[in-house]
Design a protein around this motif. Structure first.
Motif, short mmCIF file in Angstrom:
data_model
loop_
_atom_site.label_atom_id
_atom_site.label_comp_id
_atom_site.label_asym_id
_atom_site.label_seq_id
_atom_site.Cartn_x
_atom_site.Cartn_y
_atom_site.Cartn_z
N PRO A 1 0.82 -1.22 0.00
CA PRO A 1 0.00 0.00 0.00
C PRO A 1 0.86 1.26 0.00
O PRO A 1 1.89 1.33 0.67
N MET A 2 0.41 2.26 -0.75
CA MET A 2 1.12 3.53 -0.85
C MET A 2 0.85 4.40 0.38
O MET A 2 -0.31 4.64 0.74
N LEU A 3 1.92 4.87 1.00
CA LEU A 3 1.80 5.87 2.06
C LEU A 3 1.81 7.28 1.48
O LEU A 3 1.23 8.21 2.04
N TRP A 4 2.53 7.43 0.37
CA TRP A 4 2.63 8.70 -0.35
C TRP A 4 2.71 8.33 -1.82
O TRP A 4 3.77 7.84 -2.27
N PRO A 5 1.64 8.49 -2.57
CA PRO A 5 1.61 8.01 -3.96
C PRO A 5 2.81 8.48 -4.78
O PRO A 5 3.13 9.67 -4.81
N GLY A 6 3.47 7.51 -5.40
CA GLY A 6 4.62 7.80 -6.24
C GLY A 6 5.91 8.05 -5.50
O GLY A 6 6.97 8.20 -6.11
N VAL A 7 5.84 8.06 -4.15
CA VAL A 7 7.02 8.41 -3.34
C VAL A 7 7.40 7.31 -2.36
O VAL A 7 8.58 7.01 -2.17
N MET A 8 6.42 6.66 -1.73
CA MET A 8 6.73 5.70 -0.68
C MET A 8 5.60 4.70 -0.49
O MET A 8 4.44 5.08 -0.41
N THR A 9 5.99 3.41 -0.40
CA THR A 9 5.04 2.38 0.01
C THR A 9 5.27 2.05 1.48
O THR A 9 6.30 2.42 2.07
N ARG A 10 4.33 1.34 2.06
CA ARG A 10 4.39 1.04 3.49
C ARG A 10 5.67 0.28 3.85
O ARG A 10 6.23 0.48 4.94
N LEU A 11 6.12 -0.60 2.97
CA LEU A 11 7.29 -1.42 3.28
C LEU A 11 8.60 -0.65 3.21
O LEU A 11 9.66 -1.20 3.56
#
Length: 395
Positions: A201-211
């Protein structure tokens, strides 16, 4: 002349999720006992103790140390955000190197709660006011948790400046999982592929996923530091020594550069590393193994460049070539790092010391870096402080 400082003993307990650990003082005592046993000494040999934690009441350090013994020695509580453990190490090293003490304990622990980090005292000015101002001006996203906003913004800055793909951060996290799978003390030991990280899942679209973010963690680690003369007199080990160490804090360019990478400490990291290289008379090309502060995959990538492991803008190519893992130029975070091993704030710097001490002793088992002789530790705290330590095998 300054005393040569040796790592006589280290200890670390397996890291755990919030709610699944012992209380802080019991975790700390277990790590401390391990370090004392590893050094082959009793608590009564210690002359000082520097005890680090972030989330705890005053004199929690005494509560932890009193589980080991009550000999009346100075116990100094240390809080320097995520660089707390290495700050305790820095102070212990200073005490031994200067001759103020010959046998000192550095101990770090954290009993954390679930969820993102945040401020505790909301009735007074935050130490992050200036950082928030820069983050607001450079990236916006005020709805994001503090650390995610800062480090995600720094990663975004690198992406925009150098064309770094999101996959580069995913490859760092996948590498961390492969390393942690060999570490019985790591919190997260499941191996992940780059695709697993990208599809989280994206925490910040295009910048960071949860992992790509490290988990809140509970744990403890410790080290016994001694002068070489004291070690030889008392039959203690001298096979790992601190060759150089530097601690830096923010300079005006943290906020004046209009650069989120500087806001999260890239400048502090570069300055501390350069100081250590100059003290030791070596360069980054001489390193065999590195434990660095990968609270987010984004910070690991930025730190490659700050430590001189690769040229500025060259981190993605460094990752693509496999130069950050076994068989590459320098093995980074063989422990699994903060991303997979976990990040109990006060313990992190001393857990890094634990890992590198075993690497230089040749006792890191499945994680062993072949022929490791020179190791670098990088531990960063926003607000801010950075400690870089160079260790060498002397045997």
């Amino acid at each position: 002349m300054a005393n040569r400082v040796c790592i006589a003993g280290v200890g670390m307990i397996a890291f755990a999720k919030p709610g699944a650990s012992e209380p802080y003082h019991l975790m700390a005592a277990r790590a401390g006992r391990q370090a004392l046993a590893d050094a082959g000494i009793g608590y009564d040999a210690l002359q000082q103790a520097y005890v680090g934690y972030v989330y705890g009441d005053s004199t929690s350090g005494q509560k932890a140390v009193y589980e080991l013994g009550m000999t009346g020695i100075p116990v100094i509580n240390v809080n320097n955000n995520c660089s707390t453990g290495s700050t305790a190490l820095f102070l212990a090293r200073q005490a031994v190197e200067s001759g103020a003490a010959d046998c000192v304990l550095a101990l770090g622990f954290e009993q954390m709660k679930p969820g993102a980090l945040g401020t505790v005292f909301d009735d007074r000015p935050s130490p992050f006011e200036d950082f928030d101002r820069e983050a607001e001006a450079l990236v916006g996203m005020p709805e994001l948790p503090l650390a995610l906003r800062y480090f995600g913004g720094a990663g975004l800055g690198h992406m925009q400046k150098y064309g770094t793909p999101l996959e580069a951060f995913a490859r760092i996290r996948a590498k961390a999982s492969r390393h942690a799978a060999r570490n019985p003390l790591a919190l997260l030991r499941k191996e992940l592929s780059t695709e697993d990280v990208m599809n989280a899942p994206m925490l910040w679209p295009g910048v960071m996923t949860r992992l790509m973010a490290c988990p809140p963690t509970c744990g403890a680690a410790a080290a016994v530091l001694v002068s070489e003369a004291y070690a030889r007199k008392n039959g203690l080990r001298t096979d790992v020594a601190i060759r150089a160490q530097a601690m830096t804090t923010d300079r005006p360019d943290t906020f004046d550069s209009r650069d989120m990478m500087k806001v999260v400490g890239a400048g502090m990291s570069r300055a501390a590393a350069q100081s250590v290289y100059e003290q030791a008379g070596i360069g980054p090309e001489d390193l065999d193994v590195v434990e660095l502060h990968d609270c987010f995959a984004h910070n690991e990538l930025i730190t490659y460049e700050a430590l001189g492991l690769c040229p500025e803008g060259g981190a993605a190519a460094f990752i693509d070539a496999g130069d950050n893992t076994y068989g590459g130029r320098v093995v980074t975070n063989p422990s699994g790092g903060l991303l997979s091993k976990g990040h109990p704030l006060g313990a992190t710097g001393l857990a890094q010391c634990y890992e590198l001490t075993h690497q230089l002793r040749g006792t890191a088992e499945q994680r062993q870096v072949d022929g490791a002789r020179v190791a670098l530790q990088h531990n960063l705290g926003l607000g801010g402080a950075c400690v870089v330590t160079l260790y060498e095998a002397t045997a």
